[in-house]
Design a protein around this motif. Structure first.
Motif, short mmCIF file in Angstrom:
data_model
loop_
_atom_site.label_atom_id
_atom_site.label_comp_id
_atom_site.label_asym_id
_atom_site.label_seq_id
_atom_site.Cartn_x
_atom_site.Cartn_y
_atom_site.Cartn_z
N ASN A 271 120.04 117.53 0.56
CA ASN A 271 120.04 116.19 -0.06
C ASN A 271 119.21 115.21 0.75
N LEU A 272 119.23 115.31 2.06
CA LEU A 272 118.42 114.41 2.89
C LEU A 272 116.93 114.64 2.64
N MET A 273 116.53 115.89 2.53
CA MET A 273 115.12 116.19 2.23
C MET A 273 114.75 115.71 0.83
N LEU A 274 115.65 115.91 -0.13
CA LEU A 274 115.36 115.48 -1.50
C LEU A 274 115.19 113.97 -1.56
N ARG A 275 116.09 113.23 -0.96
CA ARG A 275 116.00 111.77 -1.00
C ARG A 275 114.67 111.29 -0.40
N ARG A 276 114.31 111.85 0.73
CA ARG A 276 113.10 111.39 1.41
C ARG A 276 111.84 111.66 0.58
N GLN A 277 111.73 112.84 0.00
CA GLN A 277 110.53 113.19 -0.74
C GLN A 277 110.49 112.57 -2.13
N VAL A 278 111.63 112.48 -2.81
CA VAL A 278 111.66 111.89 -4.15
C VAL A 278 111.29 110.42 -4.10
N GLU A 279 111.86 109.69 -3.17
CA GLU A 279 111.56 108.26 -3.06
C GLU A 279 110.13 108.03 -2.61
N ALA A 280 109.60 108.91 -1.77
CA ALA A 280 108.20 108.78 -1.34
C ALA A 280 107.24 109.01 -2.50
N ALA A 281 107.62 109.85 -3.48
CA ALA A 281 106.76 110.15 -4.63
C ALA A 281 106.96 109.18 -5.78
N GLY A 282 107.80 108.14 -5.60
CA GLY A 282 107.99 107.15 -6.65
C GLY A 282 109.17 107.39 -7.55
N GLY A 283 110.01 108.38 -7.23
CA GLY A 283 111.20 108.64 -8.04
C GLY A 283 112.42 107.93 -7.51
N THR A 284 113.54 108.14 -8.19
CA THR A 284 114.82 107.54 -7.80
C THR A 284 115.81 108.65 -7.50
N PHE A 285 116.36 108.62 -6.29
CA PHE A 285 117.37 109.61 -5.91
C PHE A 285 118.75 109.03 -6.19
N ILE A 286 119.57 109.75 -6.94
CA ILE A 286 120.91 109.31 -7.32
C ILE A 286 121.92 110.13 -6.53
N ASP A 287 122.66 109.48 -5.66
CA ASP A 287 123.63 110.15 -4.80
C ASP A 287 125.01 110.07 -5.46
N ILE A 288 125.58 111.23 -5.79
CA ILE A 288 126.90 111.29 -6.42
C ILE A 288 127.95 111.82 -5.46
N TRP A 289 127.61 111.92 -4.19
CA TRP A 289 128.50 112.54 -3.20
C TRP A 289 129.85 111.84 -3.12
N GLU A 290 129.82 110.50 -3.08
CA GLU A 290 131.06 109.73 -2.89
C GLU A 290 132.06 109.92 -4.03
N GLY A 291 131.59 110.32 -5.18
CA GLY A 291 132.49 110.48 -6.32
C GLY A 291 133.28 111.76 -6.33
N PHE A 292 132.99 112.68 -5.38
CA PHE A 292 133.64 113.98 -5.41
C PHE A 292 134.23 114.35 -4.05
N ILE A 293 134.65 113.34 -3.29
CA ILE A 293 135.32 113.57 -2.01
C ILE A 293 136.60 112.76 -1.98
N ASP A 294 137.49 113.10 -1.02
CA ASP A 294 138.74 112.39 -0.89
C ASP A 294 138.60 111.27 0.13
N ALA A 295 139.73 110.68 0.51
CA ALA A 295 139.69 109.55 1.45
C ALA A 295 139.21 109.96 2.83
N ASP A 296 139.31 111.26 3.17
CA ASP A 296 138.86 111.75 4.46
C ASP A 296 137.42 112.25 4.43
N GLY A 297 136.75 112.10 3.30
CA GLY A 297 135.37 112.54 3.19
C GLY A 297 135.21 114.03 2.95
N LYS A 298 136.28 114.72 2.56
CA LYS A 298 136.22 116.15 2.32
C LYS A 298 136.16 116.45 0.83
N PHE A 299 135.84 117.70 0.54
CA PHE A 299 135.78 118.16 -0.85
C PHE A 299 137.09 117.88 -1.56
N ALA A 300 137.01 117.37 -2.79
CA ALA A 300 138.20 117.06 -3.58
C ALA A 300 138.04 117.68 -4.96
#
Length: 388
Positions: free
Chosen positions: A221-250
């Motif tokens: 995801n870090l590589m995707l964000r860096r290259q997509v934004e550099a090429a003029g695209g928009t990276f959409i991060d959905i990580w926060e929507g699928f973890i619990d309060a401790d930041g783990k898989f939910a």
């Protein structure tokens, strides 16, 4: 023969009575309890007849609760599909199995909007590492020409945690050569659409149940964000929507309606219907900026309007009037001197000859001059009554 004494006669009499009782009752005596002297003299008391045992009460079995007919709650509440307009705007969705989940969520989201068409062209086993299975770099230009898409939604990377064939050599994941080639392919795929002035929305992968897979997905995801934004695209991060309060898989979490729902499948990888709706929810807002007014749900125009229950045609409701600009006024304090239209004290004498004179109030007369005034007749402070 010696004379029998009274004591001996009494003992003999008691023994006789005892013998008669034993002979009269016979073997039944052995079955009864041991008798006392009181029982021998005054007879055996009959035991109270015991009532026959009551029949066991059969308790009615509690009815088992009927299984609910609702097995999976649909948190997305998709609209009913409608016929699409010929002038509808097309949104192209490409990528792996995660792109298929996002595409399904977008199709449900825009099902009731005739001005938007979601073209899902996904391949669940595809990625950017293996070009022999599906080469997205070669097929994207043709898909753009076919669909005339106004936007492209991409979700790739979940299957790319593997070796890559580069110049005849298989490079291991996340080596310097692997990383350089992977970033080049991400940038080239994004530029294939942005060079045509087609916006690209690249959806990052969510966490997975496997800790090792999740760690590698973070790197991708870090590589995707860096290259997509550099090429003029928009990276959409959905990580926060699928973890619990401790930041783990939910596996469960808040759905798009705010209610708790199961978001992930039993394999810890796939998305449920509620999870697909939530992933599409992240894409909806930036996508509607591109779609504009066509993404607003509106009924199709019909030649014959429907007839109401009263036999009259149902006319369309007039559109709401445009909002009127409201002039803002400064707030007024209740203690503001200008509240009554005057910003001067009541006892101040006007300096202008044309200004009307203001009579001093009772408070001003008391404070400034000590004048308590004349009390009304009959009041307690009317001292005239007492002096009379």
């Amino acid at each position: 023969m010696p004379r029998l004494t009274f004591a001996r006669l009494s003992a003999a009499l008691l023994l006789g009575i005892f013998a008669v009782v034993l002979i009269g009752e016979g073997p039944a005596m052995a079955e009864e309890r041991h008798r006392t002297l009181f029982d021998l003299l005054f007879g055996t008391r009959k035991a109270p007849e015991q009532a026959p045992p009551a029949a066991p009460v059969k308790r009615k079995a509690k009815p088992k609760p009927k299984p609910s007919s609702i097995t999976n709650i649909d948190t997305s509440n998709p609209a009913q599909p409608v016929k699409k307009l010929d002038t509808a705007k097309h949104v192209l969705v490409i990528g792996d199995f995660m792109a298929g989940s996002v595409g399904d969520g977008l199709m449900d989201m825009f099902a009731g909007q005739p001005g938007v068409v979601i073209d899902e062209k996904t391949d669940g086993a595809s990625g950017l590492v293996r070009n022999d299975h599906r080469d997205w770099l070669a097929s994207l230009p043709g898909l753009l020409d076919e669909t005339k898409a106004v936007a492209v939604v991409v979700a790739l990377g979940s299957n790319d945690r593997q070796r890559m064939l580069i110049d005849g050599t298989r490079e291991e994941f996340h080596t310097p050569k692997w990383t350089a080639e992977y970033e080049r392919r991400v940038s080239e795929l994004t530029s294939a659409a942005t060079k045509r002035q087609v916006p690209v929305f690249w959806v990052g992968a969510p966490p997975f149940q496997s800790p090792s897979l999740t760690a590698d997905i973070v790197t991708i995801n870090l590589m995707l964000r860096r290259q997509v934004e550099a090429a003029g695209g928009t990276f959409i991060d959905i990580w926060e929507g699928f973890i619990d309060a401790d930041g783990k898989f939910a596996a469960t979490g808040s759905g798009v309606d705010g209610q708790q729902a199961r978001l992930r499948g039993s394999d810890g990888v796939s998305l449920t219907k509620a999870g697909r709706a939530k992933a599409a929810f992240y894409v909806e807002k930036p996508l509607r900026r591109i779609l504009g007014d066509t993404s607003v749900q509106a009924p199709l125009a019909t030649a014959n309007p429907p007839i109401s229950d009263y036999g009259l045609p149902q006319l369309a409701m007039p559109s709401a009037p445009a909002p009127v600009a409201i002039t803002r006024t400064d707030p007024i304090s209740m203690t503001d001197p200008s509240l009554d239209g005057s910003n001067a004290l009541a006892a101040r004498i006007a300096t202008s000859a044309s200004a009307p004179l203001v009579a001093p109030s009772a408070r001003d007369r008391l404070v400034l001059h000590g004048d308590t005034g004349t009390a009304p007749a009959g009041r307690v402070d009317d001292y005239k009554i007492r002096t009379k």
